[in-house]
Motif scaffolding. Structure first.
Motif, short mmCIF file in Angstrom:
data_model
loop_
_atom_site.label_atom_id
_atom_site.label_comp_id
_atom_site.label_asym_id
_atom_site.label_seq_id
_atom_site.Cartn_x
_atom_site.Cartn_y
_atom_site.Cartn_z
N SER A 83 0.04 -14.12 -0.34
CA SER A 83 1.41 -13.63 -0.52
C SER A 83 2.36 -14.72 -0.99
O SER A 83 3.45 -14.44 -1.50
CB SER A 83 1.93 -13.02 0.79
OG SER A 83 2.19 -14.04 1.76
N GLY A 84 1.95 -15.98 -0.82
CA GLY A 84 2.79 -17.08 -1.27
C GLY A 84 2.68 -17.37 -2.75
O GLY A 84 3.40 -18.21 -3.28
N GLN A 85 1.76 -16.66 -3.43
CA GLN A 85 1.63 -16.82 -4.88
C GLN A 85 2.68 -15.96 -5.58
O GLN A 85 3.34 -15.13 -4.97
CB GLN A 85 0.22 -16.42 -5.33
CG GLN A 85 -0.90 -17.10 -4.56
CD GLN A 85 -0.85 -18.60 -4.65
OE1 GLN A 85 -0.90 -19.18 -5.72
NE2 GLN A 85 -0.77 -19.26 -3.49
N ARG A 86 2.83 -16.14 -6.87
CA ARG A 86 3.85 -15.41 -7.61
C ARG A 86 3.22 -14.29 -8.44
O ARG A 86 2.02 -14.29 -8.70
CB ARG A 86 4.61 -16.35 -8.55
CG ARG A 86 3.76 -16.92 -9.66
CD ARG A 86 4.53 -17.90 -10.54
NE ARG A 86 3.74 -18.31 -11.70
CZ ARG A 86 2.82 -19.26 -11.68
NH1 ARG A 86 2.57 -19.90 -10.56
NH2 ARG A 86 2.13 -19.57 -12.77
N GLY A 87 4.07 -13.34 -8.83
CA GLY A 87 3.62 -12.31 -9.77
C GLY A 87 3.59 -10.91 -9.19
O GLY A 87 3.55 -10.71 -7.98
N ARG A 94 2.04 -6.24 -5.42
CA ARG A 94 1.37 -4.94 -5.33
C ARG A 94 0.27 -4.96 -4.28
O ARG A 94 0.13 -4.00 -3.49
CB ARG A 94 0.81 -4.55 -6.69
CG ARG A 94 0.14 -3.16 -6.72
CD ARG A 94 -0.11 -2.69 -8.13
NE ARG A 94 -1.01 -3.57 -8.87
CZ ARG A 94 -0.63 -4.39 -9.84
NH1 ARG A 94 0.64 -4.45 -10.21
NH2 ARG A 94 -1.50 -5.14 -10.47
N VAL A 95 -0.52 -6.03 -4.24
CA VAL A 95 -1.60 -6.12 -3.26
C VAL A 95 -1.05 -6.18 -1.84
O VAL A 95 -1.56 -5.51 -0.94
CB VAL A 95 -2.48 -7.37 -3.55
CG1 VAL A 95 -3.47 -7.60 -2.41
CG2 VAL A 95 -3.24 -7.18 -4.86
N VAL A 96 0.00 -6.98 -1.65
CA VAL A 96 0.63 -7.06 -0.32
C VAL A 96 1.19 -5.71 0.09
O VAL A 96 1.00 -5.24 1.22
CB VAL A 96 1.73 -8.14 -0.30
CG1 VAL A 96 2.50 -8.09 1.02
CG2 VAL A 96 1.13 -9.53 -0.50
N SER A 97 1.87 -5.04 -0.85
CA SER A 97 2.44 -3.71 -0.57
C SER A 97 1.36 -2.70 -0.21
O SER A 97 1.52 -1.91 0.73
CB SER A 97 3.25 -3.21 -1.76
OG SER A 97 4.36 -4.03 -2.01
N ASN A 98 0.26 -2.72 -0.96
CA ASN A 98 -0.83 -1.77 -0.69
C ASN A 98 -1.48 -2.04 0.67
O ASN A 98 -1.80 -1.11 1.41
CB ASN A 98 -1.89 -1.85 -1.80
CG ASN A 98 -1.42 -1.26 -3.11
OD1 ASN A 98 -0.45 -0.49 -3.15
ND2 ASN A 98 -2.06 -1.61 -4.20
N LEU A 158 3.24 -9.66 7.50
CA LEU A 158 3.69 -9.38 6.13
C LEU A 158 4.80 -8.34 6.04
O LEU A 158 5.32 -8.08 4.96
CB LEU A 158 2.50 -8.90 5.27
CG LEU A 158 1.48 -9.94 4.78
CD1 LEU A 158 2.17 -11.06 4.01
CD2 LEU A 158 0.61 -10.49 5.86
N GLY A 159 5.16 -7.74 7.18
CA GLY A 159 6.15 -6.66 7.16
C GLY A 159 7.47 -7.06 6.53
O GLY A 159 8.10 -6.27 5.83
N SER A 160 7.88 -8.29 6.76
CA SER A 160 9.18 -8.73 6.26
C SER A 160 9.19 -8.90 4.74
O SER A 160 10.25 -9.00 4.13
CB SER A 160 9.58 -10.06 6.92
OG SER A 160 8.61 -11.05 6.67
N MET A 161 8.01 -8.93 4.11
CA MET A 161 7.95 -9.07 2.65
C MET A 161 8.32 -7.78 1.93
O MET A 161 8.88 -7.80 0.84
CB MET A 161 6.55 -9.51 2.21
CG MET A 161 6.28 -10.98 2.37
SD MET A 161 4.83 -11.48 1.42
CE MET A 161 5.39 -11.21 -0.28
#
Length: 217
Positions: free
Chosen positions: A92-96, A101-105, A134-137
């Motif tokens: 999740s610390g990477q960009r793009g 999308r992967v974190v959201s899924n 990851l909820g706060s993202m």
């Protein structure tokens, strides 16, 4: 050899695909040490800066889809669940847009399947960890599912019935941490006066202190 000299990029791509395929077999292995080794390898490869960034993102995103959204993948133990969520957190610390999308899924799947009747307690440990970490993202996903999510977390905090003692304790611990994340998001979103949040707080307040004990892992 002659093939490498004529097309070195093709050979590098073949090697990368073979590596990805082998590591995917590792994370789906029946052996815990292979699963953990595979996840650790995916984590280390995120930092492989002499490889194209997009290739690193694609490799890790494919692994995380298996670990967190593929219904055929069975979370076998708490250690694998924890390692997979730590990989997601690092990713999740990477960009793009692919990362988002992967974190959201992964987060959306964790919210939807939290405390489903047919889900194993270990899967719910993973789900609660994802929500906590990851909820706060992607706070809108938690807000949109606030009623059902709070209800599921309250059930787990107050009375985690399934699994052995170690699994129940881990599940309760991470469910409390997930609840804390939800509560903080509600405060940030100025939902402090929302009745459903206030009700949830009153329900679990007496249970939180005795739940915040590190799980037996």
């Amino acid at each position: 050899d002659a093939h490498w000299l004529s097309n070195p990029r093709s050979t590098d791509r073949d090697l990368s695909e073979n590596l990805d395929s082998r590591l995917k077999e590792f994370i789906q292995s029946k052996e815990q040490n292979q699963r953990l080794a595979g996840i650790a390898a995916f984590s280390a490869l995120i930092d492989l800066h002499n490889e194209a960034y997009n290739e690193r993102v694609l490799r890790t995103s494919n692994a995380l889809r298996v670990l967190h959204t593929d219904r055929k993948f069975k979370v076998a133990d708490i250690e694998t669940a924890e390692a997979s969520v730590l990989l997601l957190k690092k990713f999740s610390g990477q960009r793009g847009s692919t990362v988002y999308r992967v974190v959201s899924n992964s987060l959306g799947n964790a919210i939807r399947t939290m405390n489903e009747p047919k889900r194993s307690p270990i899967t719910n440990v993973r789900n609660a960890m994802i929500i906590a970490e990851l909820g706060s993202m992607v706070p809108k996903l938690l807000i949109e599912s606030l009623d059902s999510l709070v209800e599921s977390l309250c059930v787990v905090v107050r009375n985690p019935k399934d699994g052995d003692t170690k699994q129940r304790r881990a599940l309760r611990y991470y469910a409390v941490k997930a609840f804390e994340t939800v509560f903080e998001i509600c405060k940030d979103q100025d939902l402090r006066g929302d009745n459903k949040v206030e009700r949830a707080v009153s329900i679990v307040r007496s249970d939180i202190d005795k739940s915040l004990i590190p799980p037996l892992i």
